[in-house]
Design an enzyme around this catalytic site. Structure first.
Site: not given
Length: 286
Positions: A242-243
């Protein structure tokens, strides 16, 4: 008291309410908010919480203190020290929630699994679901807790680094799923972190974390299985990214509930990959 067992890695407010005062149950608030939100999980926990819960600070205290990457998994020594200070021992059942419903709690769940603790679950719907069920909150000052004796045992299979991800992207026996939004995956939206490129890893697949949720709760297991089925087989190893390694854990939790066994989280996630000039980046429609 009688011994109890977790029904799965996800428990309902009703289940937690029934077992809240059991001597083997410890409840953790792992709330974390994006910096732009202006919210502070620890401060909100101080104001109100599920009775007896302790605050699990994976963004400040319980993280690798020697890297600029956000909230990276610490080593066994630091994890053992901090978790023991929360009054947790290896025999405890740990239930984790957050104030958004189901957002940051799976990150803490994954950390416990990566450190060898299997008796850990996420509260489905988090604090909002607890309140909607009419269950009590504690609003007085948090009580001090006696230290526990927790010994972490790192499980490498739950953790992926950039090199492991790079190899997995080239192998048919692995899948890399990206939990970020479709706009960030495709590169049509800029990354919120300075110096981090837009786009995604070549060969990664897009599965925004919110597609596993409804009203802040995880979808039923059959629906989760239907979402994952077109993306990977039960035999393939899943790496979630993800981030910054938070919402990737939502995919990891959802995949486990759907019946998948070989699951890892890329801890550095896009902050590391997109910020490294030597890692390839693609931009296309998700």
């Amino acid at each position: 008291m009688n011994q109890i067992e977790l029904p799965s890695s996800l428990v309902s407010p009703e289940w937690l309410s029934k077992h809240l005062t059991h001597q083997d149950v410890v409840v953790l608030d792992a709330s974390w908010h994006m910096p732009a939100s202006g919210r502070n999980g620890a401060e909100e926990w101080q104001q109100q919480r599920i009775p007896g819960s302790r605050f699990f600070d994976f963004d400040g205290r319980i993280k690798d203190q020697h890297t600029s990457l956000p909230h990276m998994l610490p080593d066994e020594k630091l994890f053992s020290k901090e978790v023991s200070a929360l009054g947790i021992s290896n025999h405890h059942i740990v239930v984790i929630y957050d104030s958004l419903g189901l957002f940051a709690a799976p990150r803490a769940w994954w950390m416990f699994r990566a450190m060898g603790h299997h008796k850990v679950a996420v509260l489905n719907g988090g604090l909002p679901a607890w309140q909607q069920a009419g269950l009590p909150l504690e609003k007085t000052a948090p009580a001090a807790v006696p230290p526990g004796q927790f010994s972490a045992r790192l499980q490498p299979g739950w953790i992926a680094d950039a090199d492991i991800v790079a190899r997995a992207l080239q192998q048919n026996n692995s899948r890399v799923l990206d939990a970020r939004s479709r706009e960030r995956f495709s590169g049509t939206a800029a990354d919120p972190r300075p110096g981090v490129r837009a786009g995604h890893m070549p060969g990664a697949l897009c599965l925004p974390f919110n597609e596993l949720l409804q009203d802040g709760r995880m979808l039923p297991e059959q629906e989760l299985a239907a979402i994952f089925a077109p993306l990977l087989t039960p035999e393939q190893t899943l790496i979630c990214t993800c981030g910054s390694g938070v919402t990737a854990a939502i995919l990891a939790l959802g995949a486990e509930l759907a019946g998948h066994k070989n699951i890892a989280v890329y801890d550095g996630s896009w902050t590391e990959w997109g910020g490294s000039a030597d890692r390839p980046v693609e931009k296309d429609v998700c």
